[in-house]
Every structure is written in C-alpha cells, then in structure tokens.
Design an enzyme around this catalytic site. Structure first.
Site, short mmCIF file in Angstrom:
data_model
loop_
_atom_site.label_atom_id
_atom_site.label_comp_id
_atom_site.label_asym_id
_atom_site.label_seq_id
_atom_site.Cartn_x
_atom_site.Cartn_y
_atom_site.Cartn_z
N LYS A 159 40.70 62.90 -8.80
CA LYS A 159 41.72 61.92 -8.43
C LYS A 159 42.58 62.47 -7.29
O LYS A 159 42.71 63.69 -7.15
CB LYS A 159 42.65 61.65 -9.64
CG LYS A 159 42.04 60.88 -10.78
CD LYS A 159 43.05 60.71 -11.91
CE LYS A 159 42.46 59.95 -13.09
NZ LYS A 159 42.12 58.55 -12.77
N ARG A 184 35.66 56.30 -21.66
CA ARG A 184 34.61 55.53 -22.36
C ARG A 184 33.55 56.44 -22.95
O ARG A 184 32.91 56.11 -23.95
CB ARG A 184 34.03 54.49 -21.39
CG ARG A 184 33.31 55.05 -20.21
CD ARG A 184 33.14 54.04 -19.07
NE ARG A 184 34.41 53.77 -18.40
CZ ARG A 184 34.56 52.91 -17.39
NH1 ARG A 184 33.52 52.21 -16.95
NH2 ARG A 184 35.73 52.74 -16.83
N1 BES Z 1 42.78 57.46 -17.29
C1 BES Z 1 42.21 56.67 -16.25
C2 BES Z 1 42.76 55.25 -16.20
C3 BES Z 1 44.21 55.09 -15.81
C4 BES Z 1 44.54 54.91 -14.48
C5 BES Z 1 45.19 55.04 -16.76
C6 BES Z 1 45.86 54.72 -14.12
C7 BES Z 1 46.50 54.85 -16.40
C8 BES Z 1 46.85 54.70 -15.07
C9 BES Z 1 40.71 56.56 -16.46
O1 BES Z 1 40.08 57.65 -17.02
C10 BES Z 1 40.10 56.36 -15.12
O2 BES Z 1 40.15 57.27 -14.35
N2 BES Z 1 39.52 55.20 -14.90
C11 BES Z 1 38.89 54.89 -13.66
C12 BES Z 1 37.54 54.29 -13.96
C13 BES Z 1 36.69 54.11 -12.75
C14 BES Z 1 36.41 55.42 -12.10
C15 BES Z 1 35.42 53.42 -13.17
C16 BES Z 1 39.78 53.91 -12.93
O3 BES Z 1 40.37 53.04 -13.55
O4 BES Z 1 39.90 54.07 -11.71
MN MN Z 2 39.51 59.08 -15.56
#
Ligand code: BES
Ligand code: MN
Ligand code: ZN
Length: 508
Positions: A286, A360
């Site tokens: 990230k 997931r």
């Molecule tokens: N923990 C994050 C989701 C999240 C993002 C929670 C912002 C709270 C605030 C999750 O693990 C994630 O990174 N999801 C990705 C999925 C994608 C890569 C398919 C997302 O939402 O960008």
């Molecule tokens: Mn994530």
C-alpha cells in the site's frame, strides 16, 4: 467506572455534577429537569422560573441532540454543576438518541474534571421508553462517551469519572433500572474493550498478543477459549491463513471463543471476525500515506471479541461461537506473492492477483471451519474493501451481504435497534463470474469495479454447497474510526459491530 443506582431526587443528589435533559423546543422544563429548574429558581417553587428556564429564554440552549449546557447551582442544591443534555425533537426520539445524549453529557462532565456524576435516566419519562431499556442506553452512552485510550501516553491529565450514579425517584421503576444499568455496563465495557484492541499499536497488538488478550478475557468471563498456533493451523490445512501470515515474523493464531451454557441449543450462532493486526498490503504494498490506519484492520476481530465478552457477561441462554483468524500482512522474502496458487482449507484453489486482498483469504478458511459447528446462522465482520467505503462513505454505514433473506433481516433489525448503520448490497452471481481464474478455481480479486461485491462473492464460495448455512457478511471498512467526539463516539476506534452482534444473540 463504577455504576450505582439510587432511589432519590436528582436535585437532592450529591455529586460533582448532575445531568438532566430537555427536548428541543420545550420552554418550560418538566419532570426531573423541571424539579431541578425549580430548585435553581430565585422565586421559590414557581415552575419555569429557574436557571434552566432562563437558559432557554435567553436562547442559549435549544435542546438539539448532543447540545450540552452547564449551569452553576450556587449552593441551591448539593451538586455544584447541572449539565443539561439536549435530546433533539421529541417526535424524532429513539433509544439511540438517549445513548448519544448521555454520551455527550458525561463526556462534558469528564472534561470539567468531575469524578462523581449523577444522571437521570434519559427517555423513560415523556420520551416513552421502557425504564429498563432507557437505563441501559443511558449507561451505555455514558461509558462509551467517556472512553479514553491512554495506554500509549506517558503523560495525561488525570481526568476520569470514577462513579456514575443513576438516579430514579420512582421506587417502582428501580429494579428494572438496576437490571438495565447492569446490562448497559456490560455492553459498554465490551465496546470499549474492542476499541482498545483496535487503538492499540500494531507493534503491541499482533496475533500472539491478541490471542493472549482473548485467553485472559475468557478466563475472566467463563468463556471457553482455544488458540490454534501455526502448527495447528497447518494441521487444519488453513492455506489462506498460512499464506497471508508467511511474510511476517509474527506467526498467525486462530482463536475459538465458545459460550456454551448448559442445555443450550445444538446449533450455535457463529461470529467470524477479520483479524489482520496490520495490513501493509504485502508484496502488493500500500502507499505509506495513512498506512498507519491499517492497525484497525482487525476491527472485525475486535467486534467478535467484544460481543463474546458481553454475551458471557450477560449470561445469554444460547450457544455462540466466535472465530478469529489473526495474521499480520507483511512483505518479505518469505511473503506470498501475486501469481501464487493457494490451496484453501476447503480444497478450493485461489490464484493470488494481489496480496492486498488478504482479508478474504483468512476469512474463507474461518467460514469453512464454521461448518463443523452446524451453525444456525453465521455473521462475519471485516474491514474488507476500500470499495465499500467508496460506495457507502466513511463513517456512514457498513455493507451487508447475505445468502438468506430472513437472516439478513434479522441482522439488519439488530443493527437498526443499536443505531449501527448497515445497508444491504446484492450478492449477484455475476460477481462470481468476475473472480473466475485461468490458473486456479478462483482468484482473489475481481478488479476495481464492483470490488465490494466480488469480495463478498469470494467469501460466499466458501459458504455455498455442502453444509451451507444462513450467512451474513458485514463489510465495515468505513466504520473503523470516528474522527470526532460526538454522542457516545470518541475520536479513534468506534467499536462498530459489537452491539449489533450482542443484540442479534438476544433476538435472533
Ligand atoms: N484492509 C483493506 C481494506 C480497507 C481499505 C479497509 C481502506 C479500510 C480502509 C483490505 O485488505 C484491502 O486492502 N482491500 C483491497 C482489495 C483489493 C486489492 C482487491 C482494497 O480495497 O483496495
Ligand atoms: Mn489488504
Ligand atoms: Zn486488509
């Protein structure tokens, strides 16, 4: 905070502050607030002549929800301060508004340095609420609103309320109010426990220390707690949990909390919480901006922890199981990578598109594991997707997905009763088409568009088929934090979901 219930008149109660309330637009306060107003009057005993009436007449206080005013009682009553809490319009009044008003008023008392605070029960008079539920909401709001996270500070002011005195003049209501106050304390302490886990820094709270906290909580409350270590997780073939965990020096844990009172039903409710103690994204890393907020990527796990704590504390007469997969998602030479194929506990194979879709992966194994309990219903809570935040907004609502309308309705009703906003989204099979993989059975990302639906459908692939149970998935990514002090919310972790789960365990 100690909570006591006394049979007294609020204006006669000694405390550092007493709390009364007012509906918006009321010009002559009645009930307990009227009694205090009259006691604060210069022309003895004439209703509408006291300091609270004056505040209204001057237009300095209108009674809007979460509005708070302080009146100094000049020796006319034992308490030096009177805090007036606005309840909003009478026709818009709800149990949750009682909770909010209580939170705002009690936090004000705390900020003023009060140690002993007495409050009337909000909403049980002209508000029309049952004394028991009103007392519960008043105490919940008070304890949640006064919550502070100070673990990581070496220097703090020492402002903290030591005693909350719930005051009721009508002796006939007392036993109901006592029961409500006790329940309210158990519920609020559970929400605050969840908040503390979420707020705790990720170098302090990681899979092992979360699991230890669960064991300590279970020992206190009488829950059964089983913690699977990495070898035991491997024995269960939880490929999703292992894959995410393998990049971190901190090993995974899988916590099972069980509330199983004698004679309770064979088919339990099962609550599953996403426990990513820190989510860097892994190899699919990230951006560093705001990455620190990913300390809260275990908010679902914290909600399950809090709910089980309260369910045990309330001694609810039913069987409830909490499943908490715990991992840290890190990039390293050992980390799982985009392109990997992972065999999950269910046997399904998953092509990794992005290591940032890790939630997931761990939930899939937990949802499969849940089948061995023959559940009456399952709810999972997860900070799963940024796409859910895009869809429903930050701090506005969580998203709900379900394979069963009756179960979805039960969950929605529980959330509604608790003032925890939740909005159902569709589990269209077309989302399933988007996670078909060329290399494996499915892939762990369906891309940007519809990201909240494809993530939910991914989870559904581990629910469907033999042993399929009524299932509800709550994506609470937008509900990790509050950025303001408002009502019973304080800046930082919200503790979203705890009360919905407790309510569900009482009603579903
Ligand atoms: N923990 C994050 C989701 C999240 C993002 C929670 C912002 C709270 C605030 C999750 O693990 C994630 O990174 N999801 C990705 C999925 C994608 C890569 C398919 C997302 O939402 O960008
Ligand atoms: Mn994530
Ligand atoms: Zn995550």
């Amino acid at each position: 905070m100690q909570v006591t219930v006394v049979n007294k008149q609020i204006q006669a109660t000694p405390a550092d502050a007493i709390i009364v309330n007012l509906f918006e637009g009321v010009t002559t306060p009645g009930g307990a607030t009227g009694a205090v107003d009259t006691a604060l009057g210069s022309s003895d005993g004439i209703p509408g002549s006291g300091a609270i009436s004056r505040l209204i007449q001057l237009g300095d206080f209108t009674g809007k929800l979460n509005e708070v005013a302080v009146v100094y009682s000049q020796g006319l009553i034992p308490a030096p301060r009177v805090i007036v809490a606005g309840l909003g319009k009478r026709e818009e009044f709800t149990l949750d508004r009682a909770r909010q008003a209580s939170g705002s008023a009690v936090r004000k008392a705390r900020d003023l340095g009060c140690k002993r605070v007495a409050t009337i029960v909000h909403g049980s008079g002209i508000g029309g609420l049952q004394p028991r539920e009103a007392a519960q909401a008043t105490v919940e709001g008070a304890l949640m609103g006064a919550y502070q996270f100070r673990e990581h500070k070496s220097q703090t002011d020492n402002k903290a309320i030591e005693e909350l005195i719930v005051v009721e003049y009508d002796a006939n209501k007392l036993s109901e109010i006592e029961a409500g106050a006790r329940a309210g304390q158990i519920v609020a302490e559970a929400v605050n426990a969840a908040r503390t886990l979420i707020n705790r820094a990720p170098n302090v709270l990681y899979p092992e220390t979360f699991a230890q906290a669960a064991q300590e909580m279970a020992a206190r409350t009488g829950l059964k707690c089983t913690v699977l270590n990495e070898a035991e997780i491997a024995q269960e073939r939880m490929g999703g949990v292992l894959a995410v965990a393998q990049g971190s020096a901190r090993p995974p844990r899988f916590v099972v909390l069980a509330h199983e009172p004698d004679g309770s039903d064979a088919q339990p409710l099962v609550f599953v919480g996403k426990g990513v103690t820190f989510d860097t994204g892994g190899i699919s890393i990230k951006p560093s901006e705001n990455m620190g907020s990913m300390r809260a990527d275990m908010s679902g796990a914290a909600a399950v922890f809090g709910a089980l704590q309260a369910i045990a504390g309330l001694n609810l007469p039913r069987r409830v199981i909490g499943l908490i997969p715990l991992v840290e998602n890190m990039p390293s030479d050992r980390a799982y990578r985009p392109g990997d194929t992972i065999t999950m506990m269910s046997g399904l194979t998953v092509e990794i598109i992005t290591t940032d879709a890790e939630g997931r992966m761990i939930l899939a194994d937990a949802l499969h594991y849940a089948k061995r309990f023959n559940p009456r219903g399952v709810v999972d809570l997860a900070t799963l997707t940024g796409a859910c935040v895009v869809a429903l907004g930050e701090g506005v609502a969580a998203g709900l997905f379900s394979n069963n309308d009756a179960w979805a309705d039960a969950v929605l009703r529980a959330a509604e009763a608790e003032g925890e906003k939740l909005w159902r989204l569709p589990l269209y099979p077309e989302y399933g088409d988007k996670i078909k993989s060329d290399y494996a059975d499915i892939k762990n990302s369906g891309g940007h568009n519809g990201g909240v639906g494809t993530s939910a459908y991914f989870l559904y692939r581990f629910v469907e088929g033999a042993g399929e149970y009524p299932w509800a998935h709550i994506d609470m990514a937008g509900m990790m934090f509050s950025n303001e002090n408002k009502g019973y919310l304080v800046k930082g972790a919200r503790g979203y979901g705890v009360r919905t789960l407790i309510q569900l365990a009482q009603t579903a």
